[in-house]
Design a protein around this motif. Sequence first.
Motif, PDB file in Angstrom:
ATOM      1  N   ALA A 178     -44.278   5.591 -30.585  1.00  0.00           N
ATOM      2  CA  ALA A 178     -43.863   6.967 -30.857  1.00  0.00           C
ATOM      3  C   ALA A 178     -42.696   7.000 -31.833  1.00  0.00           C
ATOM      4  CB  ALA A 178     -43.480   7.665 -29.551  1.00  0.00           C
ATOM      5  N   GLU A 179     -41.792   6.039 -31.723  1.00  0.00           N
ATOM      6  CA  GLU A 179     -40.670   5.970 -32.658  1.00  0.00           C
ATOM      7  C   GLU A 179     -41.156   5.641 -34.066  1.00  0.00           C
ATOM      8  OE1 GLU A 179     -36.970   5.830 -34.477  1.00  0.00           O
ATOM      9  OE2 GLU A 179     -37.638   6.808 -32.637  1.00  0.00           O
ATOM     10  N   VAL A 180     -42.157   4.757 -34.177  1.00  0.00           N
ATOM     11  CA  VAL A 180     -42.716   4.444 -35.491  1.00  0.00           C
ATOM     12  C   VAL A 180     -43.351   5.693 -36.107  1.00  0.00           C
ATOM     13  CG1 VAL A 180     -44.471   3.104 -36.723  1.00  0.00           C
ATOM     14  CG2 VAL A 180     -43.057   2.004 -34.966  1.00  0.00           C
ATOM     15  N   VAL A 181     -44.095   6.451 -35.309  1.00  0.00           N
ATOM     16  CA  VAL A 181     -44.699   7.690 -35.807  1.00  0.00           C
ATOM     17  C   VAL A 181     -43.619   8.661 -36.274  1.00  0.00           C
ATOM     18  CG1 VAL A 181     -45.980   9.758 -35.123  1.00  0.00           C
ATOM     19  CG2 VAL A 181     -46.845   7.509 -34.513  1.00  0.00           C
ATOM     20  N   ARG A 182     -42.530   8.731 -35.537  1.00  0.00           N
ATOM     21  CA  ARG A 182     -41.439   9.633 -35.932  1.00  0.00           C
ATOM     22  C   ARG A 182     -40.940   9.288 -37.330  1.00  0.00           C
ATOM     23  NH1 ARG A 182     -36.250  10.009 -36.582  1.00  0.00           N
ATOM     24  NH2 ARG A 182     -35.916   7.812 -36.121  1.00  0.00           N
ATOM     25  N   ARG A 183     -40.927   8.002 -37.653  1.00  0.00           N
ATOM     26  CA  ARG A 183     -40.441   7.582 -38.966  1.00  0.00           C
ATOM     27  C   ARG A 183     -41.500   7.729 -40.058  1.00  0.00           C
ATOM     28  NH1 ARG A 183     -37.038   2.057 -38.300  1.00  0.00           N
ATOM     29  NH2 ARG A 183     -36.777   2.488 -40.518  1.00  0.00           N
ATOM     30  N   ILE A 184     -42.772   7.574 -39.685  1.00  0.00           N
ATOM     31  CA  ILE A 184     -43.847   7.640 -40.677  1.00  0.00           C
ATOM     32  C   ILE A 184     -44.242   9.074 -41.007  1.00  0.00           C
ATOM     33  CG2 ILE A 184     -46.278   7.040 -41.106  1.00  0.00           C
ATOM     34  CD1 ILE A 184     -44.411   4.645 -41.163  1.00  0.00           C
ATOM     35  N   LEU A 185     -44.267   9.949 -40.005  1.00  0.00           N
ATOM     36  CA  LEU A 185     -44.829  11.283 -40.161  1.00  0.00           C
ATOM     37  C   LEU A 185     -44.226  12.078 -41.320  1.00  0.00           C
ATOM     38  CD1 LEU A 185     -46.767  13.444 -39.183  1.00  0.00           C
ATOM     39  CD2 LEU A 185     -45.083  14.084 -37.428  1.00  0.00           C
ATOM     40  N   PRO A 186     -42.900  12.071 -41.539  1.00  0.00           N
ATOM     41  CA  PRO A 186     -42.368  12.847 -42.663  1.00  0.00           C
ATOM     42  C   PRO A 186     -42.777  12.313 -44.036  1.00  0.00           C
ATOM     43  CG  PRO A 186     -40.639  12.320 -41.066  1.00  0.00           C
ATOM     44  CD  PRO A 186     -41.814  11.484 -40.732  1.00  0.00           C
ATOM     45  N   ARG A 187     -43.337  11.104 -44.086  1.00  0.00           N
ATOM     46  CA  ARG A 187     -43.661  10.465 -45.366  1.00  0.00           C
ATOM     47  C   ARG A 187     -45.130  10.622 -45.751  1.00  0.00           C
ATOM     48  NH1 ARG A 187     -39.765   6.373 -46.136  1.00  0.00           N
ATOM     49  NH2 ARG A 187     -40.726   6.083 -48.188  1.00  0.00           N
ATOM     50  N   VAL A 188     -45.954  11.188 -44.857  1.00  0.00           N
ATOM     51  CA  VAL A 188     -47.391  11.306 -45.132  1.00  0.00           C
ATOM     52  C   VAL A 188     -47.832  12.760 -44.959  1.00  0.00           C
ATOM     53  CG1 VAL A 188     -47.828   8.932 -44.386  1.00  0.00           C
ATOM     54  CG2 VAL A 188     -48.044  10.792 -42.728  1.00  0.00           C
ATOM     55  N   ARG A 189     -49.059  13.046 -45.356  1.00  0.00           N
ATOM     56  CA  ARG A 189     -49.584  14.409 -45.195  1.00  0.00           C
ATOM     57  C   ARG A 189     -49.620  14.812 -43.723  1.00  0.00           C
ATOM     58  NH1 ARG A 189     -53.070  17.668 -48.295  1.00  0.00           N
ATOM     59  NH2 ARG A 189     -53.576  15.956 -49.710  1.00  0.00           N
ATOM     60  N   ASP A 190     -50.170  13.923 -42.887  1.00  0.00           N
ATOM     61  CA  ASP A 190     -50.251  14.185 -41.453  1.00  0.00           C
ATOM     62  C   ASP A 190     -50.751  12.927 -40.757  1.00  0.00           C
ATOM     63  OD1 ASP A 190     -49.992  15.556 -39.088  1.00  0.00           O
ATOM     64  OD2 ASP A 190     -51.339  17.204 -39.635  1.00  0.00           O
ATOM     65  N   ILE A 191     -50.655  12.938 -39.429  1.00  0.00           N
ATOM     66  CA  ILE A 191     -51.102  11.832 -38.589  1.00  0.00           C
ATOM     67  C   ILE A 191     -52.236  12.328 -37.686  1.00  0.00           C
ATOM     68  CG2 ILE A 191     -50.468  10.301 -36.670  1.00  0.00           C
ATOM     69  CD1 ILE A 191     -49.146   9.263 -39.046  1.00  0.00           C
ATOM     70  N   ARG A 192     -53.236  11.496 -37.494  1.00  0.00           N
ATOM     71  CA  ARG A 192     -54.317  11.773 -36.562  1.00  0.00           C
ATOM     72  C   ARG A 192     -54.386  10.657 -35.523  1.00  0.00           C
ATOM     73  NH1 ARG A 192     -53.767  15.900 -38.568  1.00  0.00           N
ATOM     74  NH2 ARG A 192     -55.249  17.242 -39.684  1.00  0.00           N
ATOM     75  N   ARG A 193     -54.812  11.029 -34.298  1.00  0.00           N
ATOM     76  CA  ARG A 193     -55.031  10.040 -33.247  1.00  0.00           C
ATOM     77  C   ARG A 193     -56.347  10.408 -32.559  1.00  0.00           C
ATOM     78  NH1 ARG A 193     -55.938   6.455 -29.466  1.00  0.00           N
ATOM     79  NH2 ARG A 193     -54.508   6.197 -27.692  1.00  0.00           N
ATOM     80  N   ALA A 194     -57.432   9.664 -32.904  1.00  0.00           N
ATOM     81  CA  ALA A 194     -58.758  10.004 -32.403  1.00  0.00           C
ATOM     82  C   ALA A 194     -59.124   9.235 -31.147  1.00  0.00           C
ATOM     83  CB  ALA A 194     -59.806   9.756 -33.485  1.00  0.00           C
ATOM     84  N   GLY A 195     -58.640   7.990 -31.015  1.00  0.00           N
ATOM     85  CA  GLY A 195     -58.899   7.244 -29.794  1.00  0.00           C
ATOM     86  C   GLY A 195     -59.968   6.178 -29.880  1.00  0.00           C
ATOM     87  N   SER A 196     -60.502   5.903 -31.072  1.00  0.00           N
ATOM     88  CA  SER A 196     -61.463   4.825 -31.272  1.00  0.00           C
ATOM     89  C   SER A 196     -61.118   4.102 -32.560  1.00  0.00           C
ATOM     90  CB  SER A 196     -62.897   5.355 -31.335  1.00  0.00           C
ATOM     91  OG  SER A 196     -63.795   4.358 -31.796  1.00  0.00           O
ATOM     92  N   ALA A 197     -60.622   2.882 -32.446  1.00  0.00           N
ATOM     93  CA  ALA A 197     -60.232   2.121 -33.636  1.00  0.00           C
ATOM     94  C   ALA A 197     -61.424   1.894 -34.558  1.00  0.00           C
ATOM     95  CB  ALA A 197     -59.628   0.775 -33.213  1.00  0.00           C
ATOM     96  N   ALA A 198     -62.577   1.582 -33.990  1.00  0.00           N
ATOM     97  CA  ALA A 198     -63.755   1.329 -34.811  1.00  0.00           C
ATOM     98  C   ALA A 198     -64.133   2.553 -35.632  1.00  0.00           C
ATOM     99  CB  ALA A 198     -64.926   0.900 -33.926  1.00  0.00           C
ATOM    100  N   LEU A 199     -64.020   3.757 -35.038  1.00  0.00           N
ATOM    101  CA  LEU A 199     -64.316   4.975 -35.790  1.00  0.00           C
ATOM    102  C   LEU A 199     -63.250   5.250 -36.843  1.00  0.00           C
ATOM    103  CD1 LEU A 199     -65.763   7.587 -33.272  1.00  0.00           C
ATOM    104  CD2 LEU A 199     -66.938   6.354 -35.098  1.00  0.00           C
ATOM    105  N   ASP A 200     -61.987   5.022 -36.516  1.00  0.00           N
ATOM    106  CA  ASP A 200     -60.932   5.243 -37.515  1.00  0.00           C
ATOM    107  C   ASP A 200     -61.141   4.342 -38.730  1.00  0.00           C
ATOM    108  OD1 ASP A 200     -59.532   7.235 -36.163  1.00  0.00           O
ATOM    109  OD2 ASP A 200     -58.264   5.822 -35.100  1.00  0.00           O
ATOM    110  N   LEU A 201     -61.456   3.080 -38.509  1.00  0.00           N
ATOM    111  CA  LEU A 201     -61.709   2.160 -39.618  1.00  0.00           C
ATOM    112  C   LEU A 201     -62.927   2.612 -40.427  1.00  0.00           C
ATOM    113  CD1 LEU A 201     -61.060  -1.091 -37.601  1.00  0.00           C
ATOM    114  CD2 LEU A 201     -59.798  -0.444 -39.668  1.00  0.00           C
ATOM    115  N   SER A 202     -63.949   3.051 -39.753  1.00  0.00           N
ATOM    116  CA  SER A 202     -65.149   3.528 -40.443  1.00  0.00           C
ATOM    117  C   SER A 202     -64.869   4.811 -41.213  1.00  0.00           C
ATOM    118  CB  SER A 202     -66.277   3.744 -39.439  1.00  0.00           C
ATOM    119  OG  SER A 202     -66.610   2.538 -38.771  1.00  0.00           O
ATOM    120  N   ASP A 203     -63.999   5.654 -40.666  1.00  0.00           N
ATOM    121  CA  ASP A 203     -63.659   6.899 -41.355  1.00  0.00           C
ATOM    122  C   ASP A 203     -62.807   6.647 -42.600  1.00  0.00           C
ATOM    123  OD1 ASP A 203     -65.146   8.567 -39.752  1.00  0.00           O
ATOM    124  OD2 ASP A 203     -63.489   9.129 -38.449  1.00  0.00           O
ATOM    125  N   VAL A 204     -62.032   5.577 -42.607  1.00  0.00           N
ATOM    126  CA  VAL A 204     -61.366   5.178 -43.859  1.00  0.00           C
ATOM    127  C   VAL A 204     -62.432   4.846 -44.902  1.00  0.00           C
ATOM    128  CG1 VAL A 204     -59.914   3.425 -44.964  1.00  0.00           C
ATOM    129  CG2 VAL A 204     -59.243   4.379 -42.747  1.00  0.00           C
TER     130      VAL A 204
END
Length: 272
Positions: A178-204
């Motif tokens: 959560a602390e890492v997200v706090r530092r990353i979030l202001p630097r990107v458009r937005d953050i998503r958390r879907a819950g399946s690593a395999a789907l996130d990699l495929s969606d990239v």
Amino acid sequence: MSIDERASAELKAELLAVGLAAAAEAGGLLRDGRPADLAVAATKSSPIDVVTEMDIAAEKLITDLLAERRPTDGLLGEEGADSPGTSGVRWIVDPLDGTVNYLYGLPSWSVSIAAEYRGETVVGVVAAPMRGETYHAVLGEGAWLGDRRLRCRAAAPLDQALVATGFAYLQGRKERQAEVVRRILPRVRDIRRAGSAALDLSDVAAGRLDGYYERGLNPWDLAAGALIAREAGAVTGGRPGEPASGELALAATPAVFASLQPLLEEAGAWHD
């Protein structure tokens, strides 16, 4: 084409066909066979890191199919299957990636099946039954969603990047993430958390995300999706100069990878 190249191409084609069949059968079982009173069969790293009876049933279906069609291959499965084999091929299987989503009736879950040959991932299949989608990739032959060839998104600056991540089930690690997200979030458009690593990699790979990172993944979380992402033109890795691992896994378009990796290193995304 040499005899060795022809044999390699034939082997990859066979492994892809077997992987697609196994993913389709397991996906159908999970989609159509989910009981209304789905129960937690066990827990893993913590009381909230669960295994359901359907995880176990899907892995058995996959391992039985692989044993029938490729009896001399090795196997590593999330729910305990582990055998070395003698053929040089090893299957890496996550029968249900996104178990908590599945338990709650959320659609973001998948079946992830990869095949290694002599230690290198050569085939990856990620089936998302609730989307009606199956991603696949073959080393050197590209990544596909059904019959559509995939390419990751065009170059974009980090502040316009949509980035996904995931969180551990261990409380201390989750607080650090959560602390890492706090530092990353202001630097990107937005953050998503879907819950399946395999789907996130495929969606990239499919251009639905610009990047994805997570700490604490296992080989079965990564193997298929990482190949799909790379074959679509994404870059994968871990800490600077290192491959993706349980310490840190990152997949992104080349431009986003170049900006996000040092930011994650600075934020300490690789340690608790």
